[in-house]
Every structure is written in structure tokens, then in C-alpha cells.
Design a protein around this motif. Structure first.
Motif, mmCIF file in Angstrom:
data_model
loop_
_atom_site.group_PDB
_atom_site.id
_atom_site.type_symbol
_atom_site.label_atom_id
_atom_site.label_comp_id
_atom_site.label_asym_id
_atom_site.label_seq_id
_atom_site.Cartn_x
_atom_site.Cartn_y
_atom_site.Cartn_z
ATOM 1 N N ALA B 18 0.981 -1.048 -0.070
ATOM 2 C CA ALA B 18 -0.011 0.144 -0.095
ATOM 3 C C ALA B 18 0.714 1.305 -0.034
ATOM 4 C CB ALA B 18 -0.959 -0.008 1.138
ATOM 5 N N VAL B 19 0.456 2.096 -0.942
ATOM 6 C CA VAL B 19 1.078 3.238 -0.822
ATOM 7 C C VAL B 19 0.306 4.768 -0.923
ATOM 8 C CG1 VAL B 19 3.370 2.655 -2.249
ATOM 9 C CG2 VAL B 19 1.188 3.716 -3.567
ATOM 10 N N THR B 20 0.574 5.809 -0.342
ATOM 11 C CA THR B 20 0.100 6.956 -0.438
ATOM 12 C C THR B 20 0.441 7.807 -1.551
ATOM 13 O OG1 THR B 20 0.232 6.945 1.972
ATOM 14 C CG2 THR B 20 -0.453 9.257 0.893
ATOM 15 N N GLY B 221 10.077 3.891 11.802
ATOM 16 C CA GLY B 221 11.395 4.273 11.617
ATOM 17 C C GLY B 221 11.940 5.290 12.883
ATOM 18 N N SER B 222 11.053 5.745 13.705
ATOM 19 C CA SER B 222 11.289 6.889 14.430
ATOM 20 C C SER B 222 10.298 6.860 15.751
ATOM 21 C CB SER B 222 11.473 8.192 13.953
ATOM 22 O OG SER B 222 10.076 8.652 13.460
ATOM 23 N N LEU B 223 10.768 7.610 16.520
ATOM 24 C CA LEU B 223 9.768 7.807 17.921
ATOM 25 C C LEU B 223 8.596 8.549 17.467
ATOM 26 C CD1 LEU B 223 12.131 7.643 20.879
ATOM 27 C CD2 LEU B 223 10.941 5.690 19.606
ATOM 28 N N ARG B 224 8.977 9.483 16.426
ATOM 29 C CA ARG B 224 7.796 10.671 15.936
ATOM 30 C C ARG B 224 6.804 9.699 15.217
ATOM 31 N NH1 ARG B 224 8.589 14.936 12.359
ATOM 32 N NH2 ARG B 224 6.981 16.463 12.377
ATOM 33 N N THR B 225 7.219 8.738 14.493
ATOM 34 C CA THR B 225 6.148 7.875 13.845
ATOM 35 C C THR B 225 5.422 7.107 14.753
ATOM 36 O OG1 THR B 225 7.727 7.786 11.697
ATOM 37 C CG2 THR B 225 6.075 6.034 12.001
ATOM 38 N N SER B 284 5.828 6.594 4.375
ATOM 39 C CA SER B 284 6.869 7.255 4.750
ATOM 40 C C SER B 284 7.498 7.912 3.428
ATOM 41 C CB SER B 284 7.966 6.698 5.666
ATOM 42 O OG SER B 284 9.238 7.266 5.732
ATOM 43 N N ILE B 285 8.160 9.018 3.654
ATOM 44 C CA ILE B 285 9.095 9.601 2.377
ATOM 45 C C ILE B 285 10.561 9.155 2.770
ATOM 46 C CG2 ILE B 285 7.311 11.177 1.499
ATOM 47 C CD1 ILE B 285 9.231 13.364 2.874
ATOM 48 N N ARG B 286 10.873 8.795 3.619
ATOM 49 C CA ARG B 286 12.077 8.225 4.130
ATOM 50 C C ARG B 286 12.904 7.186 3.359
ATOM 51 N NH1 ARG B 286 13.267 7.463 9.797
ATOM 52 N NH2 ARG B 286 15.452 7.103 9.096
ATOM 53 N N ARG B 287 13.819 7.128 2.622
ATOM 54 C CA ARG B 287 14.169 5.946 1.983
ATOM 55 C C ARG B 287 14.476 4.882 2.738
ATOM 56 N NH1 ARG B 287 17.694 4.433 -2.746
ATOM 57 N NH2 ARG B 287 17.582 2.314 -2.340
ATOM 58 N N ALA B 288 15.208 4.785 3.910
ATOM 59 C CA ALA B 288 15.237 3.596 4.946
ATOM 60 C C ALA B 288 13.885 3.077 5.100
ATOM 61 C CB ALA B 288 16.092 4.208 5.950
ATOM 62 N N SER B 293 10.366 -1.368 4.210
ATOM 63 C CA SER B 293 9.014 -2.128 3.693
ATOM 64 C C SER B 293 8.708 -2.716 2.573
ATOM 65 C CB SER B 293 7.985 -0.874 3.353
ATOM 66 O OG SER B 293 7.796 0.283 4.368
ATOM 67 N N VAL B 294 9.567 -2.351 1.889
ATOM 68 C CA VAL B 294 9.637 -3.542 0.593
ATOM 69 C C VAL B 294 10.378 -4.667 0.838
ATOM 70 C CG1 VAL B 294 10.651 -3.796 -1.703
ATOM 71 C CG2 VAL B 294 9.732 -1.545 -1.231
ATOM 72 N N GLU B 295 11.364 -4.809 1.638
ATOM 73 C CA GLU B 295 12.129 -5.746 2.252
ATOM 74 C C GLU B 295 11.104 -6.620 3.030
ATOM 75 O OE1 GLU B 295 14.553 -7.591 1.393
ATOM 76 O OE2 GLU B 295 14.635 -8.882 3.023
#
Lengths: 325, 325
Positions: B18-20, B221-225, B284-288, B293-295
């Protein structure tokens, strides 16, 4: 190293089995027979300790009808002293402290051999009638009389789900002298993980070493036992309740759930580095449930990273060789 | 067999991603670039379907400050039609129905190719302002216009924990035409198991065939997420929150939690015989985080018992070969 020293050293991967003493209406001879059958059944498990529960009539903490009648049992301390004389490991004697006058509790503590007896004090729940002795008073008594007797406390993951402060209660008990904890029966692994996780984080924040948490498991052989667990306040996740209700073999299904839960908690505590133990309780008088409990302890014991034990056999005979009473 | 037929046949072990859609401020060219990178990144996963979320400003459902600002995105239907022309699998287009006037929703439905587009209707939460179109009206519209377009609904395990009626809501949606469900992001496996278990039991009691439930996972990936998940109403068990807070690598830790949760639900649904799917979302827009997600989807896809797919490569290139945007 004996159990008291291992607990003092924050030892881990401990194995316990818990039983309820016989009803107080049995004869001395019958109590002795039961003790002997129990010892024979458990001998091959290589336990670190045998837990003796102190059954309290908790009907005043729950207005719902108790699914099983309350039947008073022999005092666990007396059962240990008088009937389990040949038992090779230390015993962990529960004390529902509200049942005892302070001087009786003090007198009992004075008599104990700290190498052979550990104790777990259980306080009255907040809903219970005025206790003879409160948990705080009992802890104080212990500190003044026999602080060398290893003292444990109870841990209730369900309370953590509701109030999110059980980890603080554990630390308060630890400060009052507890050097290990034993949980109520665990069916809700998430609740248990939440508690261990918060306890671990709080210990880290305060620079305290976590003490061993002993997780208790039991099998549930019937829907009536399931109701009883609910009555006692054990949270059984809905999906496990459904599974037990629809299983062809409730006992086998609950065995698998308990084993899976134990494995998950073992892996989690190893990951966190929190010392732990496993306690399998058998409080049923049904042969199939007793056998399944012993098998559960045997299976889990095999999976623990255990210190070699002196004086116990590394071989465990198959269940069918173990006599029933 | 294509996705619409597999869902109609109560197929199982489906894999979605799923993507936005991009923000609605990007140029057509930039939207096309993003679409192409996304297609390239996901091509090797052998997905059964690509889910396109319809982002709604939900700030009126939670008085707390939104941890990330709300940024309107391109309409997912338009993004699918205009930019994902080369995408080989069906797309599952979300419709936050309250955003659309009935006639616009009807017009959109009329245009769809049922072999290529499935849809999930999302209703307004009870706290939201007066919707243009209610979920019931949207379902009714669907039944009158294009009942051949496969319709899905959302499933919220957290709501089941609170109200214990989400399984009945699913069955009501099923009776209104839904032939699959997609969950909110799952971090609380017990809540998801409770829902599936009650849904399965209710279907059995009513003689209904359960439809596929697609469980959604995401990495954090982060505490903000993590805060954002909480804001959205996703229940993250305390022990997982603690683990993410204290992990050296939050993203890696959340990857492992999501994989473990997916494995547990896969095993559980197989055991129950409830058809299911897995949806990995990347918002997310963060590459990592996108790579993780893909992995995650690749790893889970390997573990599913999947039908051979036509026209997709059985080989998945390593993550590093997949371009980022």
C-alpha cells in the motif's frame, strides 16, 4: 549452587512446579500417600524448587459465584515439614499473610531452615476483609526476624494492564526485601511482556538489578476450569477462550497454548536480559490434567538453559511410568 | 486467476503493498516520476494487488496535536489512472466516502474496469463532521450501480478490544457486499487474533463462509512515527513501545516486530482456516523506511503459500538495485 544462593545472585532459567496441599479433611496417612506420589511424579523433573500454595477463600473479592467450591487445604508449611521430608529440593512456601496472626507468622519464620525453605508473602486484595496481618507488616516482621530466608512476592500482569503500575509495585516489594517474584497464571503473554518490559526499563532507570521473575503456567482441561480462571482474575485472551471452547481436546489445546506462551516469554526475557523462571502449577485432582502439567514442566525444563543439578537424574521417564494417586 | 476472482473464491495468502499518492502540490511530471519509481521498486514483489490510500484529514477525530501535518494528496483513483498505467496488477483504490458527493462516487464507480480496480470504502468515524456520503449510502450506491467491482471494507482490531463487536460489523459489511477486509496497521497481534477468532466463530455459527482478511503491517522508523501511530489509534503494546524507544535501530526493531506479528497471524489464520492476505504499507518518504517496507513485503511474500503468478519474475533483486525517489 542452591536455590537461595542462585536467587540472591539473580540467577535465571529456574524451574518450579507448584501444588496445592491436600484438603484438610484427609487423614494423616492419606496426606502422606499424596506427598509420596507427588514426590515420585516430580522427582525426574530436576526442579529447582517445589512451590506449595496457601489457598485462601477469595470469594469476598468476587461477587460472582465461585465455579468450584472453596475447600480448605492443609497448611502448606505443615505439609512440607510433615509429609515432604524426602523431597530433595528447597520448597517455596506461600503465606497468605492475612490468615495469620503476626506472632504465628513470626514463630513460623523463626523455625525455618533458609537453605531449604523460601517463602512468598501474598497480601490481601483491596476488596478483602480486614486482614490479621497486612503485607507491609509481614515484610517488616521478616526483615526484623529472618531476613536470611529468601522472600518472594507475587506479580500480577493483569493488574499492570489495568493500572500500569505493577512494575512500581514490584520495585517497592524489592525494596522491602523481595528477591524474586512469581506471577499469577499467565495466559495473556502481551500483559506479561508489558510488565517485564516496564519493570526492566524502570530498573535500568534507577540503576537496580532486576530480580528473577517466575512465570506461572497451567493447563486448563475443561470449560469449567476456564470459567474458574476468569473468576480468579486471570485474563485469557478471547482467541484462546474461543480455541479452548471449540477444541476437540481442550486439555491438549491449553497445553499447546501454555507451551507457546512460555516459549515466547523465555525468548523475550533472554532478549531483555531479565532473569526468569518458569513455574508450572497443577491444582487439579484430575489425572489427565496432572499428567499434562508434569509433561509441560518436563518439556519446558528441556528447553531452559539450566545449570547441571546435583543429585537429580538427567533422564526423565515417560509420563506413563509415573504413578498417579 | 485474477485478484477479483480469487477474492470471490475466498482465496487466501494474498500479498498487497500500500502506498499513499504524492502530495497534490507536485507537478504532473513529478507525480509520473514517483509512479515510475514506485512501479520499479515493487515490480519484483509479485504482488496480487497494489493498494492506493485515500488520505483524509482526521484531525477532527483526535483533539491531540497531529504529530505530522496533514498534507493533501492526489486522488488515488486519478493517480492510478493517470500515472500507474504500466502497473501490471489490479489496484485497490480506497475511497474515504465522506469526501465525495454521491453522484461523484457513482460516476467514478461507473467508469471502473472490474478486472483492474477493486475498491475499499472507508466510512467517517463517529466523531467526524457531517459526511457528504455515509458508508451505508455508498454501499447502497455500489449495489445499485457496479456490484461487479469487488468491494472491501476496513477492519479495526483495536475497536474489537474496546467494544467486542467488530466481528459483527464485519459480517454486516459482508452482508452489504464486502468480499474482503483490510485492517488498520497491526502492532497488537492479540487484538487481531481476537477479532479473527470471533469473526470465524460467528461465521461458523451463521453458516457463512469467511472472506479474506488482509492484515496490514508497517515499519516504524522513529519515535515520531510511533507517536503518530498512537495518534491514529493504532494500539502498540507497551513492550513493543519500550523496545522501539530503547532500540539502537528503531527501524530494524520495528521490522522484526512486524515480521514476527505477520508470521504469528499467518500461522493462526492457517490454523483456523480463515482466508487471509498481508498488506505492507509504506507511507513514509524516508528512503530507509521505504526500503525496509519493500524488504518486509518480499520476506513475507516468500513465506506465503502463493499461487504461481503469470507475468511476474520469480526472482527479486536485492534492495540495493531498486532505485529510490
Amino acid at each position: 549452587m542452591d536455590l537461595a544462593h542462585r536467587i540472591a545472585a539473580r540467577g535465571s532459567e529456574l524451574l518450579f512446579f507448584a501444588v496445592t496441599p491436600p484438603r484438610d479433611t484427609v487423614t494423616q496417612e492419606r496426606a502422606q500417600e499424596i506427598a509420596e506420589v507427588t514426590q515420585k511424579r516430580l522427582a525426574a523433573l530436576g526442579l529447582d524448587g517445589l512451590v506449595l500454595y496457601d489457598i485462601d477463600d477469595e470469594s469476598d473479592r468476587n461477587p460472582e459465584e465461585r465455579p468450584f467450591p472453596f475447600l480448605p487445604t492443609i497448611d502448606p508449611a505443615a505439609f512440607g515439614t510433615e509429609h515432604l521430608r524426602d523431597w530433595s529440593t528447597p520448597v517455596v512456601v506461600y503465606r497468605a499473610v492475612r490468615k495469620y496472626a503476626e506472632r504465628d507468622l513470626a514463630a513460623w519464620l523463626e523455625e525455618q531452615d533458609a537453605a531449604r525453605v523460601l517463602t512468598v508473602f501474598v497480601g490481601a486484595s483491596s476488596h478483602q476483609r480486614q486482614p490479621s496481618t497486612t503485607l507491609a507488616r509481614a515484610q517488616d516482621l521478616w526483615a526484623r526476624t529472618r531476613p536470611d530466608v529468601v522472600l518472594g512476592g507475587v506479580a500480577i500482569p493483569e493488574r499492570h494492564t489495568q493500572r500500569v503500575d505493577e512494575h512500581l509495585r514490584l520495585i517497592a516489594k524489592q525494596e522491602a526485601g523481595c528477591s524474586f517474584f512469581v506471577t499469577q497464571v499467565v495466559y495473556d503473554v502481551n500483559a506479561a511482556k508489558d510488565l517485564v518490559s516496564d519493570y526492566h526499563a524502570e530498573c535500568t532507570a534507577r540503576g537496580l538489578d532486576p530480580v528473577p521473575i517466575v512465570f506461572t503456567f497451567s493447563v486448563c482441561g475443561s470449560l469449567r476450569t476456564l470459567e474458574f480462571l476468569a473468576w480468579l482474575g486471570v485474563a485469557v485472551p478471547r482467541w484462546i477462550q474461543n480455541d479452548l471452547r471449540h477444541a476437540d481436546d481442550t486439555l491438549q489445546a491449553s497445553y499447546e497454548h501454555s507451551l507457546a506462551a512460555a516459549r515466547e516469554l523465555i525468548a523475550y526475557c533472554r532478549h531483555l536480559g531479565v532473569p526468569f523462571g518458569i513455574n508450572v502449577e497443577s491444582v487439579s485432582i484430575r489425572r489427565a490434567e496432572i499428567d499434562a502439567s508434569v509433561e509441560l514442566a518436563r518439556q519446558i525444563g528441556q528447553e531452559l538453559h539450566r545449570e547441571p543439578l546435583l543429585g537429580t537424574s538427567p533422564q526423565t521417564p515417560p509420563i506413563s511410568d509415573i504413578m498417579s494417586f
